[in-house]
Design an enzyme around this catalytic site. Structure first.
Site: not given
Length: 339
Positions: A9, A14, A131
């Site tokens: 998907l 990485t 984050d």
């Protein structure tokens, strides 16, 4: 756990993200995989996620090391993180599917649930997410907000020197200066995320904020704040004022914010019937485009740098070109190091 990998998907620098099916239960999973020799941060994320158990945090389902084809590199030793599937995508997806923004009633609901997740990881686990933003919060099967993507997360006790990571547009002043990043920085990011949900845009807009360097400097060194949407109620503006304090120690905690009048006794019924494209979940390509490699700088000279040089480091100086436009769901988070 026996499982079968499905369609790919999304891919980052990485990691690859795939849908998967558990043989025993038939459950649909999200699988984030990286070649083992490049999986340090994925393993770190798995370690943190495996320690968490909250309805407001995406669920950990396991991790495995396998030997299988990976990208175009032939067969490779692969590290995989298995996670809960969230059928309604991210808050960013929800805003897009609803005309570009989220109504205040649902903003209240999602904000309360994000704070419940943060209260849990802050108080019970001593973890800062580092984050928080709309594209890192998923909407689960029952319409509940779930914090995801712990790739930047860290333990805050004991205080250990760690890189500052995250997305520039959501960084608190202390993080923008490369000083420290903890629970208080998550609260600042909650304020920015509320603005994002209400407006459908990043918390910094306009001709003066076309690149990360400008925002980092103005937030970190000039003390500027994101503009509050004029459509917000006074209670909402007061709530954001408690999140967006310039001094980290003056910001309210997640527990305090949960008792703010903006959130108390206002949560509507869980959202049903959200429009979704299959598959739309934690495995969405939009969500996973933010999978990146860490950019590292030598910490030995960090504090000797002039502030202009420190902003340079924060803007990916050295080998990454800063684009003139923001992509909140793309490769826009950074890493700096300090002594």
């Amino acid at each position: 756990m026996n499982w079968t990998r499905g369609k790919t998907l999304g891919r980052g620098s990485t990691a690859t993200v795939s849908a998967a099916t558990c043989h025993e239960s038939g459950e649909t999973l999200a699988v984030k995989s990286a070649e083992f020799h490049r999986s340090e941060f994925l393993q770190r994320e798995a370690k943190i996620l495996s320690s968490l158990n909250s309805p407001y945090v995406i669920g950990y389902r396991g991790c495995e090391i396998t030997r299988e084809p990976f990208h175009n590199n032939g067969e490779a030793t692969t590290y995989s993180l298995l996670m809960e599937y969230a059928p309604y995508g991210t808050l960013t997806d929800v805003a897009t599917k609803n005309g570009g923004f989220i109504d205040e009633a649902r903003v209240v609901k999602y904000t309360r649930q994000i704070l419940l997740g943060l209260e849990y990881i802050h108080n019970s686990k001593g973890i800062a997410h580092c984050d928080i933003k709309g594209s890192n919060v998923l909407v689960g099967e029952n319409g509940e907000a779930k914090i995801a993507d712990f790739g930047c997360a860290k333990w805050v006790e004991p205080e250990i020197t760690e890189p500052v990571r995250g997305t520039p547009a959501f960084m608190a002043p202390e993080a923008a200066r490369g000083e420290r990043q903890g629970k208080e920085s998550d609260i600042w990011a909650v304020g920015c995320t509320v603005i994002e949900m209400v407006t459908g845009s990043q918390p910094w807009i306009g001709a003066d904020f076309t690149d990360p360097v400008s925002v980092l400097y103005r937030v970190g060194y000039l003390g500027e704040l994101p503009e509050l949407p004029c459509s917000l109620t006074e209670q909402a503006k007061d709530f954001l004022g408690k999140c967006l304090k310039k001094e980290a120690t003056e910001r309210w905690t997640a527990s305090q914010l949960l008792n703010h009048p903006f959130l108390v006794n206002k949560e509507p019924e869980l959202v049903t019937g959200l429009v979704t494209n299959s598959p739309t979940s934690v495995t969405d390509q939009m969500f996973w485009r933010s999978v990146e490699e860490e950019v590292s700088e030598d910490r030995s000279s960090w504090w000797e740098c002039h502030e202009d040089e420190r902003i340079g480091v924060l803007s990916w100086i050295g080998h990454v070109v800063v684009e003139s436009t923001w992509d909140l769901d793309g490769e826009d988070w950074i890493t700096v190091r300090r002594n």
